[in-house]
Enzyme design. Structure first.
Site, PDB file in Angstrom:
ATOM      1  N   PRO A 181      -9.759 -41.336 -44.367  1.00 50.55           N
ATOM      2  CA  PRO A 181     -10.386 -41.012 -42.869  1.00 50.55           C
ATOM      3  C   PRO A 181      -9.327 -41.999 -42.022  1.00 50.55           C
ATOM      4  O   PRO A 181      -8.790 -42.877 -42.046  1.00 50.55           O
ATOM      5  CB  PRO A 181     -11.520 -42.145 -43.292  1.00 50.55           C
ATOM      6  CG  PRO A 181     -11.772 -41.874 -44.572  1.00 50.55           C
ATOM      7  CD  PRO A 181     -10.414 -41.864 -45.475  1.00 50.55           C
ATOM      8  N   THR A 182      -9.483 -41.604 -40.694  1.00 55.19           N
ATOM      9  CA  THR A 182      -8.530 -42.321 -39.664  1.00 55.19           C
ATOM     10  C   THR A 182      -9.311 -43.440 -39.442  1.00 55.19           C
ATOM     11  O   THR A 182     -10.711 -43.607 -39.302  1.00 55.19           O
ATOM     12  CB  THR A 182      -8.604 -41.384 -38.416  1.00 55.19           C
ATOM     13  OG1 THR A 182      -8.047 -40.015 -38.677  1.00 55.19           O
ATOM     14  CG2 THR A 182      -7.721 -41.932 -37.092  1.00 55.19           C
ATOM     15  N   GLY A 183      -8.388 -44.462 -39.537  1.00 55.78           N
ATOM     16  CA  GLY A 183      -9.090 -45.905 -39.107  1.00 55.78           C
ATOM     17  C   GLY A 183      -9.227 -46.680 -40.436  1.00 55.78           C
ATOM     18  O   GLY A 183      -9.721 -47.730 -40.518  1.00 55.78           O
ATOM     19  N   CYS A 184      -9.099 -45.926 -41.616  1.00 55.14           N
ATOM     20  CA  CYS A 184      -9.233 -46.533 -42.653  1.00 55.14           C
ATOM     21  C   CYS A 184      -8.044 -47.458 -43.002  1.00 55.14           C
ATOM     22  O   CYS A 184      -7.127 -46.717 -43.107  1.00 55.14           O
ATOM     23  CB  CYS A 184      -9.573 -45.509 -43.996  1.00 55.14           C
ATOM     24  SG  CYS A 184     -10.534 -46.264 -45.389  1.00 55.14           S
ATOM     25  N   VAL A 185      -8.258 -48.642 -43.635  1.00 60.75           N
ATOM     26  CA  VAL A 185      -6.851 -49.403 -43.837  1.00 60.75           C
ATOM     27  C   VAL A 185      -6.999 -49.990 -45.217  1.00 60.75           C
ATOM     28  O   VAL A 185      -7.824 -49.510 -46.032  1.00 60.75           O
ATOM     29  CB  VAL A 185      -6.825 -50.737 -43.118  1.00 60.75           C
ATOM     30  CG1 VAL A 185      -6.402 -50.499 -41.559  1.00 60.75           C
ATOM     31  CG2 VAL A 185      -8.246 -51.399 -42.914  1.00 60.75           C
TER      32      VAL A 185
END
Lengths: 101, 111, 134
Positions: free
Chosen positions: B107-111
């Protein structure tokens, strides 16, 4: 609330500078760096728009970029030349900064 | 490069175990990826995987966990739209783990 | 973590450069950190949200559907420059229908696109705490 607008594109190649002037408010500051410094030259087809902006905004130019292009002697009256430290001061002295890329 | 073998076909994975090519995904691929992390996919897992894949199909992104939780709640009911339920299915993080098995990017924004 | 008003200013058309796609990714990341995020579309930026985009034959991903997910991320204010639309021969009917569900109004579907002229755009910008340009 004052805003510093930074422009770095020539007004003869891109519309960014023109958009910046259209959206800057009275009391704001505009700083020309990199290719945008050509907008500081007096007598160009764009200089009228910069002069109009100077009626209620302060317009700055980064001296180093102006010198690099051999344009130091051609700047219109009223534009304030700053060095890199002056650039930093401008960002620190305004509430927000917007870059017109 | 890492890869898994599914039905005689080598499927390349990136360094975090996500599919290199999203088009390689099949339900069997999901089963193999899950098995690799000692997870057996149940119908509850599949409900979330299918939901994620539909979300991706429609919006071209894998949703952030917060968004996934809210959307699952709306679609599948409040008893499933909460982090406790989703983490019970995907203990490594519902976003990361479910997207991996679902053949979607992290997911975008998943670190 | 403190919440700030973030404005992302989009001034470039999609596909020709990577700015538009990169901006969208940063927007999604910042929203995941629960900041108060708005978007502005000025100049060629308005081309990012036109409807009917089909990038298939270029081999590039059509990321325009992702704008429709912004409501899920609580990004509900997309300011579009009326002058920029008009200069390009476009109207709001050429743009995607972008909506959000208002949690404070029984999840009623409401439009996210807000048409503003230059003066209104400038006033909105003056209210921001952080402005990121792409």
């Amino acid at each position: 609330m004052s805003m510093l607008h930074i422009v770095n594109k020539s007004p003869f190649e891109r519309v960014a500078f023109e958009s910046c002037l259209a959206h800057a408010k009275a009391g704001d500051s505009i700083l020309m760096i990199e290719d945008a410094v050509v907008g500081a030259v007096d007598g160009s087809s764009f200089s009228g728009k910069v002069k109009a902006a100077m009626s209620d905004k302060t317009v700055y130019v980064l001296g180093a970029d102006l010198a690099a292009r051999g344009l130091e002697g051609k700047v219109m009256d009223g534009i304030v030349s700053v060095d890199y430290a002056g650039f930093v001061d401008l960002t620190a002295n305004n509430d927000t900064t917007q870059s017109w890329l | 490069m890492a890869s898994i073998n599914v039905g005689g076909k080598d499927i390349p994975l990136d360094e975090e175990g996500y599919l290199e090519n999203l088009n390689d995904w099949t339900p069997e691929v999901a089963e193999v990826l899950a098995k690799g992390e000692d997870v057996t996919l149940t119908s509850e897992h599949w409900e979330i995987l299918n939901f994620l894949r539909e979300y991706y199909e429609e919006y071209q992104i894998a949703p952030a966990v917060r968004v996934l939780t809210k959307a699952v709640g709306k679609r599948l009911g409040a008893d499933k739209g909460n982090s406790k339920y989703l983490y019970s299915l995907f203990p490594y993080g519902p976003g990361k783990q479910a997207c991996k098995y679902g053949g979607l990017p992290k997911p975008t924004g998943c670190v | 973590m403190s919440t700030k008003n973030f404005l992302f200013v989009n001034r470039k058309a999609p596909y020709g450069t990577v700015y538009a796609l990169e901006a969208l990714e940063v927007v999604l990341i910042s929203a995941a950190f629960e900041q108060n995020v708005s978007l502005a579309f000025i100049d060629d930026g308005v081309y990012q949200i036109t409807k009917g985009q089909n990038s298939k034959e270029t081999g590039m991903k059509n990321f325009s559907p992702t704008f429709r997910a912004l409501g899920d991320y609580d990004i509900t204010k997309l300011y579009v420059s009326t002058e920029s639309l008009a200069e390009r021969g476009l109207t709001v009917d050429d743009l995607m229908e972008l909506t959000y569900e208002d949690a404070d109004d029984d999840y009623a579907e409401k439009p996210s696109i807000i048409l503003v002229n230059r003066e209104e755009m400038a006033a909105m910008m003056a209210e921001q705490e952080v402005i990121l340009s792409f």
